[in-house]
Design a protein around this motif. Structure first.
Motif, PDB file in Angstrom:
ATOM      1  N   ARG A  37       0.806  -1.228   0.000  1.00  0.00           N
ATOM      2  CA  ARG A  37       0.000   0.000   0.000  1.00  0.00           C
ATOM      3  C   ARG A  37       0.837   1.275   0.000  1.00  0.00           C
ATOM      4  O   ARG A  37       0.304   2.362  -0.212  1.00  0.00           O
ATOM      5  N   MET A  38       2.116   1.164   0.245  1.00  0.00           N
ATOM      6  CA  MET A  38       2.996   2.336   0.324  1.00  0.00           C
ATOM      7  C   MET A  38       3.444   2.727  -1.089  1.00  0.00           C
ATOM      8  O   MET A  38       4.603   2.551  -1.479  1.00  0.00           O
ATOM      9  N   GLU A  39       2.515   3.276  -1.844  1.00  0.00           N
ATOM     10  CA  GLU A  39       2.759   3.580  -3.251  1.00  0.00           C
ATOM     11  C   GLU A  39       3.898   4.575  -3.452  1.00  0.00           C
ATOM     12  O   GLU A  39       4.677   4.449  -4.401  1.00  0.00           O
ATOM     13  N   ARG A  40       4.019   5.556  -2.570  1.00  0.00           N
ATOM     14  CA  ARG A  40       5.122   6.523  -2.697  1.00  0.00           C
ATOM     15  C   ARG A  40       6.472   5.841  -2.484  1.00  0.00           C
ATOM     16  O   ARG A  40       7.434   6.142  -3.186  1.00  0.00           O
ATOM     17  N   ASN A  41       6.532   4.918  -1.523  1.00  0.00           N
ATOM     18  CA  ASN A  41       7.775   4.171  -1.306  1.00  0.00           C
ATOM     19  C   ASN A  41       8.122   3.345  -2.538  1.00  0.00           C
ATOM     20  O   ASN A  41       9.275   3.344  -2.989  1.00  0.00           O
ATOM     21  N   LEU A  42       7.134   2.630  -3.058  1.00  0.00           N
ATOM     22  CA  LEU A  42       7.373   1.799  -4.235  1.00  0.00           C
ATOM     23  C   LEU A  42       7.872   2.635  -5.409  1.00  0.00           C
ATOM     24  O   LEU A  42       8.810   2.238  -6.112  1.00  0.00           O
TER      25      LEU A  42
END
Length: 90
Positions: free
Chosen positions: A52-57
Motif C-alpha cells: 500500500r505504500m505507493e510513494r515508497n514503491l
C-alpha cells in the motif's frame, strides 16, 4: 538499520522527517546504504515495503530497485525489492 543477510545488505528501516522531505535526504541515505554494502563486500541491497505504500514503491523504482516478489506475511502484503549496491551508491 542495516543487517548483513547472506550475500546482501538488508535495509530494515529508513525514514526522513516529513518536514525535511523533498530535500534529497532520502537519496543521500540510500547512497550511503549502497556505499556501506560495497564497503562490507556485499554486491546487493534488499528491502521490503508494504504494498500500500505507493510513494515508497515509486521512490525505490526511481532509484533502480527491482521487485523480487510480493507475498502476504502476518496480514500484510509485502513487496521485496533489490538493487546492485554499486548502482545504489551511484
Amino acid at each position: 538499520m542495516l543487517e548483513v543477510a547472506g550475500s546482501h545488505l538488508w535495509l530494515e528501516n529508513v525514514a526522513v522527517d516529513p518536514a525535511r522531505q523533498r530535500a534529497g535526504l532520502g537519496r543521500a541515505l540510500m547512497r550511503f546504504v549502497g556505499g556501506e554494502a560495497l564497503r562490507r563486500g556485499l554486491p546487493e541491497v534488499r528491502l521490503l515495503t508494504n504494498e500500500r505504500m505507493e510513494r515508497n514503491l515509486a521512490f525505490y523504482a526511481r532509484l533502480g530497485f527491482a521487485e523480487l516478489e510480493r507475498r502476504e506475511e502476518k496480514g500484510f502484503r509485502r513487496v521485496y525489492m533489490a538493487i546492485p549496491a554499486e548502482r545504489l551508491a551511484g
